[in-house]
Design a protein around this motif. Structure first.
Motif, PDB file in Angstrom:
ATOM      1  N   SER A 156       1.532  -6.454 -11.723  1.00  0.00           N
ATOM      2  CA  SER A 156       1.877  -7.492 -12.703  1.00  0.00           C
ATOM      3  C   SER A 156       3.001  -7.043 -13.627  1.00  0.00           C
ATOM      4  N   GLN A 157       3.436  -5.799 -13.500  1.00  0.00           N
ATOM      5  CA  GLN A 157       4.482  -5.289 -14.375  1.00  0.00           C
ATOM      6  C   GLN A 157       5.854  -5.861 -13.982  1.00  0.00           C
ATOM      7  N   GLY A 158       6.733  -5.918 -14.964  1.00  0.00           N
ATOM      8  CA  GLY A 158       8.084  -6.387 -14.689  1.00  0.00           C
ATOM      9  C   GLY A 158       8.133  -7.869 -14.393  1.00  0.00           C
ATOM     10  N   LYS A 159       9.091  -8.241 -13.542  1.00  0.00           N
ATOM     11  CA  LYS A 159       9.307  -9.647 -13.195  1.00  0.00           C
ATOM     12  C   LYS A 159       9.317  -9.806 -11.680  1.00  0.00           C
ATOM     13  N   PRO A 160       8.941 -10.993 -11.197  1.00  0.00           N
ATOM     14  CA  PRO A 160       8.919 -11.205  -9.746  1.00  0.00           C
ATOM     15  C   PRO A 160      10.305 -11.065  -9.146  1.00  0.00           C
ATOM     16  N   GLY A 161      10.339 -10.493  -7.937  1.00  0.00           N
ATOM     17  CA  GLY A 161      11.620 -10.210  -7.298  1.00  0.00           C
ATOM     18  C   GLY A 161      11.980 -11.103  -6.134  1.00  0.00           C
ATOM     19  N   ALA A 162      11.205 -12.155  -5.899  1.00  0.00           N
ATOM     20  CA  ALA A 162      11.538 -13.072  -4.800  1.00  0.00           C
ATOM     21  C   ALA A 162      12.868 -13.757  -5.085  1.00  0.00           C
ATOM     22  N   GLU A 163      13.736 -13.843  -4.076  1.00  0.00           N
ATOM     23  CA  GLU A 163      15.054 -14.466  -4.242  1.00  0.00           C
ATOM     24  C   GLU A 163      15.250 -15.651  -3.313  1.00  0.00           C
ATOM     25  N   ARG A 207       8.737  -6.486  -7.188  1.00  0.00           N
ATOM     26  CA  ARG A 207       8.791  -6.689  -8.631  1.00  0.00           C
ATOM     27  C   ARG A 207       9.931  -5.861  -9.193  1.00  0.00           C
ATOM     28  N   ASN A 208      10.629  -6.416 -10.166  1.00  0.00           N
ATOM     29  CA  ASN A 208      11.698  -5.699 -10.862  1.00  0.00           C
ATOM     30  C   ASN A 208      11.212  -5.323 -12.257  1.00  0.00           C
ATOM     31  N   ASP A 209      11.237  -4.041 -12.562  1.00  0.00           N
ATOM     32  CA  ASP A 209      10.756  -3.564 -13.856  1.00  0.00           C
ATOM     33  C   ASP A 209      11.808  -2.650 -14.460  1.00  0.00           C
ATOM     34  N   GLY A 210      12.761  -3.261 -15.160  1.00  0.00           N
ATOM     35  CA  GLY A 210      13.857  -2.477 -15.730  1.00  0.00           C
ATOM     36  C   GLY A 210      14.667  -1.821 -14.629  1.00  0.00           C
ATOM     37  N   TYR A 225       4.864   1.168  -3.590  1.00  0.00           N
ATOM     38  CA  TYR A 225       5.983   2.102  -3.726  1.00  0.00           C
ATOM     39  C   TYR A 225       6.805   1.753  -4.969  1.00  0.00           C
ATOM     40  N   VAL A 226       7.463   2.777  -5.497  1.00  0.00           N
ATOM     41  CA  VAL A 226       8.370   2.611  -6.632  1.00  0.00           C
ATOM     42  C   VAL A 226       9.691   3.278  -6.280  1.00  0.00           C
ATOM     43  N   THR A 227      10.789   2.533  -6.474  1.00  0.00           N
ATOM     44  CA  THR A 227      12.122   3.085  -6.222  1.00  0.00           C
ATOM     45  C   THR A 227      12.997   2.841  -7.448  1.00  0.00           C
ATOM     46  N   GLY A 228      14.252   3.276  -7.340  1.00  0.00           N
ATOM     47  CA  GLY A 228      15.150   3.205  -8.486  1.00  0.00           C
ATOM     48  C   GLY A 228      14.890   4.412  -9.367  1.00  0.00           C
ATOM     49  N   GLU A 229      14.671   4.173 -10.637  1.00  0.00           N
ATOM     50  CA  GLU A 229      14.322   5.255 -11.553  1.00  0.00           C
ATOM     51  C   GLU A 229      12.839   5.543 -11.390  1.00  0.00           C
ATOM     52  N   ALA A 230      12.504   6.187 -10.279  1.00  0.00           N
ATOM     53  CA  ALA A 230      11.115   6.387  -9.913  1.00  0.00           C
ATOM     54  C   ALA A 230      10.443   7.370 -10.864  1.00  0.00           C
ATOM     55  N   PRO A 231       9.134   7.207 -11.103  1.00  0.00           N
ATOM     56  CA  PRO A 231       8.431   8.114 -12.007  1.00  0.00           C
ATOM     57  C   PRO A 231       8.261   9.500 -11.398  1.00  0.00           C
ATOM     58  N   ALA A 232       7.953  10.458 -12.245  1.00  0.00           N
ATOM     59  CA  ALA A 232       7.675  11.808 -11.754  1.00  0.00           C
ATOM     60  C   ALA A 232       6.489  11.745 -10.799  1.00  0.00           C
ATOM     61  N   ALA A 233       6.632  12.364  -9.659  1.00  0.00           N
ATOM     62  CA  ALA A 233       5.599  12.282  -8.622  1.00  0.00           C
ATOM     63  C   ALA A 233       5.289  13.670  -8.092  1.00  0.00           C
ATOM     64  N   ARG A 234       4.029  13.931  -7.818  1.00  0.00           N
ATOM     65  CA  ARG A 234       3.619  15.219  -7.269  1.00  0.00           C
ATOM     66  C   ARG A 234       3.779  15.201  -5.753  1.00  0.00           C
ATOM     67  N   GLU A 235       3.811  16.382  -5.189  1.00  0.00           N
ATOM     68  CA  GLU A 235       3.795  16.480  -3.741  1.00  0.00           C
ATOM     69  C   GLU A 235       2.429  16.049  -3.228  1.00  0.00           C
ATOM     70  N   PRO A 236       2.393  15.330  -2.117  1.00  0.00           N
ATOM     71  CA  PRO A 236       1.081  14.947  -1.584  1.00  0.00           C
ATOM     72  C   PRO A 236       0.289  16.169  -1.145  1.00  0.00           C
ATOM     73  N   SER A 237      -1.009  16.093  -1.303  1.00  0.00           N
ATOM     74  CA  SER A 237      -1.873  17.193  -0.868  1.00  0.00           C
ATOM     75  C   SER A 237      -1.793  17.323   0.645  1.00  0.00           C
TER      76      SER A 237
END
Length: 794
Positions: A425-432, A553-556, A614-626
């Protein structure tokens, strides 16, 4: 179920604990909590606490008054909307607030909404709110008649007559407001109106009417509809093309009256009390049936709600199962489109009604993901009954709560929904891309509606298989669209860069001019069902690409993607995101991010029905998968099995019983050859094994039918409602003891004809859903731990 049994189950529930994230409870799923017995506030609060203990932070109280329908037997007392009823309701809502829960305000005693369980009609001055129809009299003149109310059910008035909705609000909403006070807008944020129907005509005999319909029609359309009424009535097959525009105009006026006289007043009342109006209409899955249904112009009606919704009942949507293909339909997008065009944040689904007790956890997750990838983010599930006694053992399925064997594993599911819905629900819908929802063609007549429906579903299927996120809008929206300075087709709060018109031969000149202007500015307009020109939301390649569905979704500076494999077979794909940097995957179970790809690409085999955020662009800090890339140990021998708890149909109610008996050696697989075909409940698998050293490992149970919890060396590892059934565990050097509790479904009991026949014989009446639920309950009887069970070492 006895009070002693309820208390014992509640104690177990409190032991498993709740998942309290501390976020907004609005995203937690709710159940229809069906009040059908004596309303004891203490007992009801105990049931509410059980829901909370199992991870639910939302509820939708659904009263079942005795006056609702005679074929749904109920013993609800005090009666609906009486002082005694409202006192109990207020106490339960107050307890919900103390627990940090939310409660929907379901606005009817039964359904459809709008009649206050017969009280509106009974208080009608000289029948002013009665449904009307216009007929051709014996002398050939038109007559407006009041339609008699059917027997055996609460009187339902015409909600598009003047004054009806005001009376409904006075009797219902205002009564709640006086008792709930400050809970409105805080604990109670969303009102739920359920299937409020416009009166329907009788093909070949009449048209639905109102006391002032002729005047309203002439004022809005500029001509008198009455000379065309005899032909409209006579053309029961809706095949006379010369009457098409009259049909369209007739339906358009009814649709506007529906919004103006019912939906908008409810919305205005809710907003004045700090709430949002919500709910769903009826038959949202068949817009081509508009002439014979009661939802007006479907998208226009949904736009008149703050929280538009849909209803998924009797398996309208369902995953592929063996040789049975999936049941798919774009209708969840109708509510999501309305939400986005309104600039809203929430769209809801009433889900799972009359799905039977064979509705498995994996199928439940598929149904949720299917709708989330189409924009739904709030869920009200079926059914948690106050009492399951007598007819209610088979009246409404599936059952939830302490009578469901899987109940203690369900917090995993609820947490997944709450966190994923909130994240999406974050950001705005990205359908074009927007597709014409051809309401005029659906109203023009049977032949034209069928043609439009065929094109409608073909376009939806093609866009889905092209991995497009898209929305719908009706003809009036096209006529009122704005062409922005940067060349987008703006409808409400949404800006589209591509428009698809599957048929659209009845689009108004204003709508046609908007499309022409959009094309002149470089916009993409596709006419027909060949949609390759539409830009893809996401580039997906590989053999499984056509099975992948996408929400954006577009969030900033970030983009959020929900990706689902709609097929139930494994699908290897490569996803190329438009951002070239790192790709993070949001894990709703841990509420954390892990690295999923680099250079804007992810290669993955999606298991059947699997999804990922998934998150792309200015993606958050992410750990390596176990990673567990060491030795693999298969635990394929030495298992024992012992029944723990059985869920049985007793003489008048379900009975939950602790099982006696010794553990028996078994091979992994279907437990029915040990516990019997009719065993519904929980059973414990146990195995001992040796480890060469202390250390971390990943336990993978393989296939489970249907959910499981794990203990290793006496330490709880947790429960999982759906797969993959994997847990990080800590081994100790030497002997280890693994215990796996598996729960199956209530269908094993209710699928036995002799058991079901006895319920139907002993307890009458027994509703109208037996023809759906009995065959459903013949499915998914296989049960147990199938494996292979493996330990993956570091």
């Amino acid at each position: 179920m006895s009070r002693t049994t309820r208390v014992a189950i509640l104690a177990v529930a409190l032991a498993v604990s709740a998942f309290a994230d501390g976020g907004d409870p609005v995203f937690s799923p709710a159940y229809f909590w069906m009040w059908n017995g004596w309303l004891d506030a203490d007992a009801l609060c105990a049931q509410l606490e059980d829901m909370h203990a199992h991870g639910l932070r939302n509820v939708c109280i659904h009263p079942f008054p005795k006056g609702f329908r005679t074929w749904f037997p109920t013993e609800m007392e005090p009666d609906y909307l009486t002082d005694g009823y409202l006192d109990v309701f207020a106490k339960v809502v107050r307890r919900a607030g103390e627990l940090g829960m939310h409660a929907y305000l379901y606005d009817e005693g039964g359904w459809p909404s709008g009649g206050a369980c017969g009280r509106v009609a009974d208080s009608s001055p000289e029948g002013a709110f009665d449904p009307r129809e216009i007929v051709l009299g014996k002398d050939g003149t038109l007559e407006v008649l009041r339609r008699p109310y059917p027997k055996g059910r609460a009187k339902f008035p015409s909600i598009i007559e003047r004054g009806t909705t005001r009376r409904f609000i006075d009797l219902t909403h205002e009564a709640y407001a006086k008792r709930l006070g400050g809970a409105l807008g805080t604990t109670v944020r969303i009102a739920f109106t359920d299937e409020p129907d416009i009166p329907r005509g009788r093909p070949g005999r009449s048209l639905a009417w109102t006391a002032d319909f002729a005047e309203e029609f002439a004022r809005r359309k500029g001509y008198d509809i009455r000379p065309r009424v005899p032909a409209l009535i006579a053309d029961a097959a809706q095949t006379n093309a010369a009457l098409a525009q009259a049909r369209i105009d007739f339906m358009d006026v009814r649709a506007d009256l529906y919004v103006e006289r019912y939906l908008a007043p409810l919305r205005d009342w809710c907003r004045a009390h700090g709430m949002m109006s919500g709910g769903h209409l009826n038959n949202e899955d068949t817009p081509e049936g508009a002439l014979n249904l009661g939802h007006g112009n479907l998208l226009r009606s949904l736009r008149a709600m703050d929280v538009p919704g849909v209803d998924v009942i009797w398996r309208q949507l369902f995953p592929a199962d063996g040789d049975k293909p999936a049941r798919v339909n774009p209708f969840p997008r109708y509510a999501a489109s309305a939400m986005h065009q309104n600039g809203g944040r929430f769209a809801l689904s009433e889900s799972g009604g009359i799905f039977g007790d064979s509705f498995s956890p994996a199928q439940m997750k598929w149904l949720v993901d299917y709708q989330m990838v189409r924009g739904i983010n709030l869920f009200v599930f079926a059914y948690f009954a106050q009492s399951n006694a007598k007819s209610w053992m088979t009246l409404f399925e599936p059952h939830a709560g302490p009578v469901a064997p899987y109940w203690d594993c369900a917090p995993h599911f609820f947490r997944y929904i709450e966190r994923t819905s909130h994240f999406l629900s974050q950001g705005k819908p990205g359908a074009e891309t927007v597709v014409l929802f051809d309401a005029d063609a659906f109203a023009a007549g049977r032949i034209e509606a069928a043609e439009a429906a065929q094109a409608h579903y073909a376009v939806a299927r093609a866009l889905d298989e092209m991995n497009c996120d898209y929305e719908f809008a009706e003809p009036r929206d096209f006529a009122e669209a704005k062409i922005t300075s940067d060349g987008t087709f703006k409808i409400g709060a949404m800006n589209y860069r591509a428009v698809v018109v599957p048929v659209g031969k009845r689009l108004s000149p204003a709508a046609q001019e908007k499309l022409a202007k959009f094309e002149r500015t470089g916009g993409i307009v596709v006419r027909g069902t060949t949609v390759e020109k539409v830009p893809r939301t996401l580039r997906v390649s590989g053999d499984g690409a056509r099975s992948i569905r996408v929400l954006k979704r577009n969030d900033g500076s970030c983009r959020i993607w929900f990706v689902m494999n709609e097929d139930m077979s494994d699908r290897p794909v490569e996803i190329a995101f438009p951002d070239n940097g790192d790709v993070a995957r949001y894990d709703p179970e841990r509420d954390a991010f892990e690295k999923a790809g680099a250079g804007g690409k992810v290669r993955r085999t999606f298991k059947g029905g699997e999804s990922a955020v998934y998150v792309t662009g200015e993606a958050p800090a992410a750990r390596e998968p176990s990673r567990f890339e060491g030795r693999m140990v298969t635990l394929d021998a030495g298992w024992t099995l012992r029944a723990l708890v059985s869920y049985e149909v007793g003489s008048t109610d379900f009975e939950v019983k602790r099982c006696a008996g010794e553990a028996k050696p078994v091979a992994l697989g279907d437990w029915r050859h040990v516990l019997g075909d009719a065993f519904s409940g929980k059973a414990l698998y146990r195995v001992e094994f040796d480890s060469e050293a202390d250390g971390e490992a990943l336990l993978d149970l393989g296939e489970v039918k249907w959910c499981a919890s794990v203990r290793l060396n006496g330490v709880d590892a947790g429960a999982r409602f759906f797969g993959p059934f994997r847990w990080p565990v800590t081994l100790k050097k030497g002997k280890n003891v693994l215990e796996v509790t598996v729960a199956n479904l209530l269908a094993n009991q209710l699928g036995v004809d002799a058991i079901r026949d006895r319920i139907l014989r002993d307890f009458q009446p027994n509703g109208t859903y037996e023809r759906h639920q009995r065959p459903f309950d013949k499915l998914n009887h296989e049960s147990g731990l199938f494996g292979p069970v493996r330990l993956l070492l570091r």
